[in-house]
Design a protein around this motif. Structure first.
Motif, short mmCIF file in Angstrom:
data_model
loop_
_atom_site.label_atom_id
_atom_site.label_comp_id
_atom_site.label_asym_id
_atom_site.label_seq_id
_atom_site.Cartn_x
_atom_site.Cartn_y
_atom_site.Cartn_z
N ASP A 119 0.83 -1.20 0.00
CA ASP A 119 0.00 0.00 0.00
C ASP A 119 0.87 1.26 0.00
N TYR A 121 3.79 1.47 -1.35
CA TYR A 121 4.32 1.61 -2.71
C TYR A 121 3.35 2.41 -3.58
N GLN A 122 2.08 2.01 -3.55
CA GLN A 122 1.11 2.70 -4.40
C GLN A 122 0.94 4.16 -3.96
N ASN A 127 2.79 2.39 -9.63
CA ASN A 127 1.48 2.01 -10.14
C ASN A 127 1.48 0.58 -10.69
N LEU A 198 4.34 -4.29 -11.70
CA LEU A 198 5.05 -3.86 -10.49
C LEU A 198 6.52 -3.63 -10.79
N SER A 201 7.07 -0.50 -12.95
CA SER A 201 6.86 0.74 -12.21
C SER A 201 7.96 0.98 -11.19
#
Length: 413
Positions: A119, A121-122, A127, A198, A201
């Motif tokens: 979470d 990371y986002q 993204n 992942l 990004s």
């Protein structure tokens, strides 16, 4: 401080990111482009609840039976190479309940914060597609289901809330399951994500953070003296740093020899294919077939098999066909595609005891390793990177890293 990370898979990328976001200077090198192989083609599961090590009760007998079937979930290419024989004997020696439960507990302890870190990371602008519908383990054989029920105390103790679904209860949960399914175990807190997205990004985020990414630069030599790594040569370029992290996935075993060590990391090849989507509720483990089903927004990924052999990503169509056939037994509405489906292969970094090798490299005060995560690379990557970053920056090794200490395998090459 400047840290060189060797390896651009999911473990190397997350390690570089955690160091860089703490303000460290980071260089990342890879023998090819980042995010390929097993890091791209795996099932994409974030599943601490299913983090029991591969070696376990019954593995020896089952593996011997499967060796006789070319389309079985496990294939071991026969070899009399001493290192291979020692690896397999070590794995079979750990195929018992007490060793597996100790390893399972170690993985659960390490992965306690994995979901929260994803979470983060986002929130930090990384993204990727991620879903929170949980994980269902589906069983056609009652005795195998009952065996798993005996280990539910461990995930329960970490708050993962396993729910046992017997008979039609499992079909009420997942209507696509066929009548052959005897029951299942549902873990509501597990997730799945697109591992390729992942990795891509993460790469972009590293560039934004000023990380020097050197691709298509295989490691050629390591220069060291008096217990300290001085530099490495990769792709003809000599690179010096204060600290060095070996995170080269399935290639770690071979590359460790350049450091004068022998870390027993061997490749366990797996395959994945993608087909048209089905309205599946969430990630589903067809346990008896050892096949993972992952529903993404626009496609369905089917992954599986374990093939112990060489360092290659060649496609064995017999094994791919077995993966494609498996869902037809378990899922209503699934038909094997009539046209040939493109398959991809990736090599998981496996260890004899089924546990990662993480911590300070034996013999080197400024050398570290993070590898051997097996089929748990996505699940364990964030927590592994966070713990190793603290060790590198402060010298403090968190107790949860003790079970993964490289010293358990230490011997010079």
């Amino acid at each position: 401080m400047h840290t060189l990370v060797i390896g651009g898979g999911i473990i190397g990328l997350t390690q570089a990111y955690h160091l860089a976001r703490e303000g460290e200077q980071v260089t990342l090198v890879d023998a090819r482009a980042t995010g390929l192989g097993a890091s791209e083609v795996n099932a994409g599961w974030v599943v601490p609840a299913e983090a029991a090590p591969v070696p376990g009760p019954g593995v020896v007998l089952q593996s011997m039976k499967w060796m006789l079937r070319p389309d079985s979930p496990l294939y071991i290419r026969p070899s009399l190479e001493p290192a291979f024989v020692k690896f397999m004997l070590g794995m079979w020696g750990k195929s018992n309940r007490s060793a597996q439960r100790a390893g399972f507990d170690g993985h659960l302890r390490l992965a306690q914060d994995t979901v929260e870190i994803f979470d983060e990371y986002q929130a930090d602008g990384i993204n990727f597609e991620m879903h929170s519908e949980g994980l269902l383990m589906a069983f056609t054989q009652q005795e195998i289901l009952e065996h798993h029920l005996g280990n539910l105390d461990l995930p329960r103790s970490y708050g993962l809330d396993p729910q046992v679904l017997l008979g039609d209860d499992v079909r009420n949960h997942e209507p696509l399951l066929a009548d052959v399914i005897r029951g299942g175990i549902y873990y509501p807190k597990e997730r799945h994500l697109d591992p390729g997205a992942l990795c891509r990004s993460l790469h972009a985020k590293l560039v934004d953070l000023g990380v020097d990414i050197v691709e298509n630069a295989p490691l050629q030599s390591v220069q060291h003296s008096s217990g300290k790594i001085n530099s490495v040569t990769a792709g003809g370029r000599r690179i010096s740093a204060d600290n060095y992290v070996l995170a080269a996935g399935a290639w770690t075993g071979e590359l460790s020899k350049l450091f004068g060590l022998h870390l027993p990391v061997r490749p366990g090849k797996g395959y994945s294919v993608e087909v048209d989507p089905l309205p599946l509720r969430g990630a589903t483990n067809l346990w008896d077939a050892k096949v993972a089903i992952t529903p993404f927004e626009s496609r369905l990924r089917i992954a599986g098999t374990m093939e112990f052999g060489g360092l290659d990503e060649d496609i064995n169509q017999v094994r791919v066909d077995a993966i494609l056939r498996a869902p037809a037994k378990y899922l209503r509405g699934f038909t094997v595609p009539e046209h040939k489906v493109e398959a991809k292969a990736g090599m998981r970094p496996m260890t004899p005891d089924g546990l990662p090798i993480m911590g300070q490299l034996p013999r080197f005060q400024n050398g570290y390793v993070s590898s051997g995560h097996g089929m748990l690379g996505v699940t364990l990557a964030p927590a592994s990177a966070e713990a190793l970053t603290q060790l590198i920056r402060t010298g403090h090794r968190q107790p949860k890293l003790n079970i993964f200490d490289p010293a358990r395998f230490a011997r010079s090459h």
